[in-house]
Write a protein that holds these residues in place. Structure first.
Motif, short mmCIF file in Angstrom:
data_model
loop_
_atom_site.label_atom_id
_atom_site.label_comp_id
_atom_site.label_asym_id
_atom_site.label_seq_id
_atom_site.Cartn_x
_atom_site.Cartn_y
_atom_site.Cartn_z
N ASP A 90 50.91 38.41 31.74
CA ASP A 90 51.43 39.33 32.75
C ASP A 90 50.63 39.14 34.03
OD1 ASP A 90 52.37 41.36 34.32
OD2 ASP A 90 51.84 42.99 32.95
N LEU A 91 51.27 38.56 35.06
CA LEU A 91 50.59 38.29 36.32
C LEU A 91 50.67 39.45 37.30
CD1 LEU A 91 49.15 35.54 37.04
CD2 LEU A 91 50.71 35.38 35.10
N SER A 92 51.30 40.56 36.90
CA SER A 92 51.45 41.68 37.84
C SER A 92 50.11 42.27 38.26
CB SER A 92 52.32 42.78 37.21
OG SER A 92 51.69 43.34 36.08
N GLY A 93 49.08 42.05 37.47
CA GLY A 93 47.75 42.55 37.83
C GLY A 93 47.03 41.70 38.84
N ALA A 94 47.68 40.61 39.29
CA ALA A 94 47.03 39.70 40.24
C ALA A 94 47.64 39.82 41.63
CB ALA A 94 47.13 38.27 39.74
N LYS A 95 48.02 41.03 42.01
CA LYS A 95 48.53 41.25 43.36
C LYS A 95 47.37 41.53 44.32
CE LYS A 95 52.81 43.31 41.59
NZ LYS A 95 53.60 44.55 41.45
N HIS A 96 47.55 41.17 45.59
CA HIS A 96 46.55 41.44 46.63
C HIS A 96 45.20 40.81 46.29
CE1 HIS A 96 49.59 44.36 47.75
NE2 HIS A 96 49.41 45.02 46.62
N VAL A 97 45.22 39.56 45.83
CA VAL A 97 43.97 38.91 45.45
C VAL A 97 43.71 37.69 46.33
CG1 VAL A 97 44.09 39.66 43.04
CG2 VAL A 97 45.15 37.49 43.71
N ASP A 98 42.43 37.35 46.43
CA ASP A 98 42.07 36.09 47.08
C ASP A 98 41.80 35.05 45.98
OD1 ASP A 98 39.62 36.80 45.97
OD2 ASP A 98 38.72 37.36 47.88
N LYS A 99 41.34 33.90 46.37
CA LYS A 99 41.15 32.78 45.42
C LYS A 99 40.20 33.17 44.28
CE LYS A 99 39.50 27.99 45.32
NZ LYS A 99 39.01 26.85 46.15
N GLU A 100 39.06 33.76 44.63
CA GLU A 100 38.05 34.07 43.61
C GLU A 100 38.57 35.14 42.64
OE1 GLU A 100 37.42 33.75 46.85
OE2 GLU A 100 36.41 31.81 46.61
N ARG A 101 39.22 36.16 43.17
CA ARG A 101 39.70 37.24 42.30
C ARG A 101 40.86 36.77 41.43
NH1 ARG A 101 39.89 42.53 46.07
NH2 ARG A 101 42.06 41.95 45.92
N LEU A 102 41.67 35.83 41.92
CA LEU A 102 42.75 35.29 41.10
C LEU A 102 42.18 34.52 39.92
CD1 LEU A 102 45.67 34.67 40.44
CD2 LEU A 102 45.63 32.84 42.13
N LEU A 103 41.16 33.70 40.17
CA LEU A 103 40.52 32.95 39.09
C LEU A 103 39.88 33.90 38.07
CD1 LEU A 103 38.89 30.06 41.16
CD2 LEU A 103 40.77 29.85 39.50
N THR A 104 39.29 34.99 38.57
CA THR A 104 38.69 35.99 37.67
C THR A 104 39.75 36.64 36.80
OG1 THR A 104 36.90 36.45 39.24
CG2 THR A 104 37.35 38.13 37.57
N TYR A 105 40.90 36.94 37.40
CA TYR A 105 41.98 37.59 36.64
C TYR A 105 42.53 36.64 35.57
CZ TYR A 105 46.27 40.00 35.43
OH TYR A 105 47.27 40.63 34.73
N LEU A 106 42.73 35.38 35.93
CA LEU A 106 43.22 34.41 34.95
C LEU A 106 42.23 34.26 33.79
CD1 LEU A 106 44.67 31.59 37.25
CD2 LEU A 106 45.95 33.31 35.96
N ASP A 107 40.93 34.25 34.12
CA ASP A 107 39.90 34.17 33.08
C ASP A 107 39.97 35.38 32.15
OD1 ASP A 107 37.23 33.22 31.95
OD2 ASP A 107 36.69 35.21 32.72
N PHE A 108 40.13 36.57 32.73
CA PHE A 108 40.23 37.80 31.94
C PHE A 108 41.45 37.76 31.02
CE2 PHE A 108 42.35 41.98 31.77
CZ PHE A 108 41.43 42.69 31.01
N MET A 109 42.58 37.32 31.55
CA MET A 109 43.82 37.29 30.80
C MET A 109 43.75 36.28 29.65
SD MET A 109 47.61 37.04 32.51
CE MET A 109 47.15 35.48 33.27
#
Length: 520
Positions: A90-109
């Motif tokens: 579910d990528l809906s939690g990756a809104k309003h993110v920059d490069k670093e936060r997107l990578l962090t979210y993918l790692d978490f998921m």
């Protein structure tokens, strides 16, 4: 009989059916998709249209959870309930993110799903971890893997107007999705949902075999609530709302249709109601603009500024499918973004020319759009604007245009200085926004045999021909209406015509004078 609860904000299929929430049966579509040719599928629908619930339903189906589907359409269709390993992202939690936060979210998921499959030391790199997950799930179960990716474009939407940031995030997502092609032999089914359509080249690398069901007539009703479903599966809900509002059943249906119906994602297509708004209306026992209040389309406003699109330009238009069912990162116009985000929808189709007619779906969308423009074109004080609009609506209903203009003049006098008001077109847009907020039909730059009318408005059985001037006089504007005989061009409408001439002052940024004349 105890009323079922409405699943407001609940997008998990098992939770809805196990807790006896209202569920409009879409499982026949699930069966159909699972038995289609091919294994890679993509569906585009606007936000809050049930994409996540559909993905969750597919998850339960492919996991073989037959008990969840008792009494539903698929219960009579599926004979072989086979359990497959399912990887649900579910990528809906990756809104309003920059490069670093997107990578962090993918790692978490990825870490959450790796834990489920007892993967302790995953390889480095998001793409390698996804590939490893598919491989491990396949080996542990001996069955091909199902991959569900919900809101695949969520990280990209808010930066679609920023080429540099879009490029960075797009590269990360391209890298993440790359194993899907490489692991084709180990995959049973792959389903991606999103709002916008990004080109396969830019996001999915070599994955060129995705079946896009977004505009297929046989999937037109897969998300949203059709008119038939409303009148059958939700018939009691309609009656309950009618009783609460004191309206007749037919009047209630008409009101729901006016506000929430009108979507078509293919042609031919059943009438589709916005499910989020419909469920909220039944729950609150009130008809209101629920969809827009759940999120402001900031990225849309940014893109309108970038492409110099005026509010009056959003509305009825003709287009080929390639003009609106198109990738959004290489836009030459905003039509694809308007359509895919749900602000325009299909209203007709010409089989000979293969040309579609697009328009704003319904009153809820038009009202929400115009309200979102108030801070940009009129005033940041939207509360004061709403009060004034209420008074103006009453004046318009009574046909008292003089009072309406006085109200507007008094209101504009309270607004602090804003930029870009030194041209006539600005005031044209202001009036267009106001008139459409009042629920009227209004169009700008309307062509006649003898020239273009600044604004034509139709309200409460009357037609208004409006000419604007900046730093001139209302007399000059009225003279132009009469000289070019604009009223004659609309005589065929059968409606009484009122001519309205308005002069704005660029110094005060307000109405200076006006003239009103009824056509005899």
């Amino acid at each position: 009989m105890v009323r079922k609860r409405y699943p407001i904000g609940i997008q998990t299929f098992s939770e809805i059916v196990n807790n006896d929430y209202v569920y409009v049966d879409k499982t026949a579509y699930v069966y159909k998709m699972a038995h289609e040719d091919g294994k890679f599928f993509f569906l585009s629908r606007p936000r809050r249209f049930g994409k996540s619930l559909l993905a969750s339903t597919l998850e339960s189906y492919f996991e073989g959870r037959k008990e969840f589907f008792k009494g539903l359409a698929i219960d009579n269709l599926e004979k072989d309930w086979i359990s497959n390993p399912v990887l649900h992202f579910d990528l809906s939690g990756a809104k309003h993110v920059d490069k670093e936060r997107l990578l962090t979210y993918l790692d978490f998921m990825l870490a959450k799903i790796e834990e489920k499959w007892n993967i302790v030391n995953p390889p480095s790199g998001e793409n390698n971890r996804l590939s490893n997950l598919i491989d491990v799930a396949h080996k542990q179960t001996g069955k091909p893997v199902v991959v569900l990716i919900d809101e695949y474009d969520a990280p990209l939407l808010d930066v679609v107007h920023n080429e540099e940031k879009l490029g960075e995030l797009r590269q990360i997502m391209r890298n993440f999705y790359s194993p899907l092609k490489l692991n084709d032999p180990n995959l049973r089914f792959v389903f991606l949902t999103g709002i916008t359509k990004f080109s396969q080249l830019s996001i999915f690398s070599e994955l060129n075999n995705i079946v896009n069901i977004s505009m297929r007539p046989d999937y037109a009703g897969i998300c949203g609530i059709t008119k038939e479903e409303l009148l059958t599966q939700m018939s009691e809900d309609v009656d309950s709302l009618a009783q609460a509002t004191g309206e007749s059943r037919q009047k209630t249906i008409d009101n729901l249709t006016h506000y929430y119906d009108g979507y078509h994602f293919a042609w031919p297509s059943p009438d589709i109601f916005n499910p989020f708004s419909l469920l909220n209306a039944f729950s609150a026992k009130d008809i209101d603009a629920f969809w827009f209040s759940s999120g402001t389309p900031t990225y849309l406003i940014e893109m309108m500024h970038k492409f110099h699109v005026m509010p009056s330009q959003i509305g009825r238009m003709k287009a080929r499918s390639s003009d609106f069912d198109a990738p959004t990162e290489t836009l030459s116009s905003l039509t694809p973004l308007f359509y895919q985000s749900g602000y325009l929808t299909i209203k007709g189709y010409n089989n000979f020319s293969r040309i579609y007619t697009l328009d704003i779906p319904n009153r809820e969308v038009e009202l929400g759009l115009m309200q979102s423009f108030i801070p940009y074109y009129i005033t940041p004080d939207t509360a004061k604007a709403n009060v004034t609009l209420g008074d103006m609506a009453e004046a318009l209903y009574k046909g008292d245009i003089d009072r309406l203009l006085h109200l507007l003049q008094n209101f504009l006098a309270t607004i602090p200085y804003t930029d870009n008001t030194q041209y006539e077109g600005h005031y044209q847009q202001v009036l267009c926004i106001i008139f459409r907020l009042l629920g009227t039909w209004a169009d700008v730059e309307v062509h006649t045999p003898r020239g273009r009318v600044d604004i034509v408005m139709k309200a409460f059985g009357c037609l208004y021909i409006i000419e604007l001037k900046l730093d001139a006089s209302a007399e000059a504007a009225m003279h132009q209406i009469d000289l070019r005989d604009y009223a004659e061009a609309f005589s065929h409408s059968g409606l009484p015509v009122t001519k309205v001439a308005i002069n704005f002052d660029s110094t005060t940024r307000n109405l200076k004078d006006w003239r009103i004349k009824k056509q005899v």
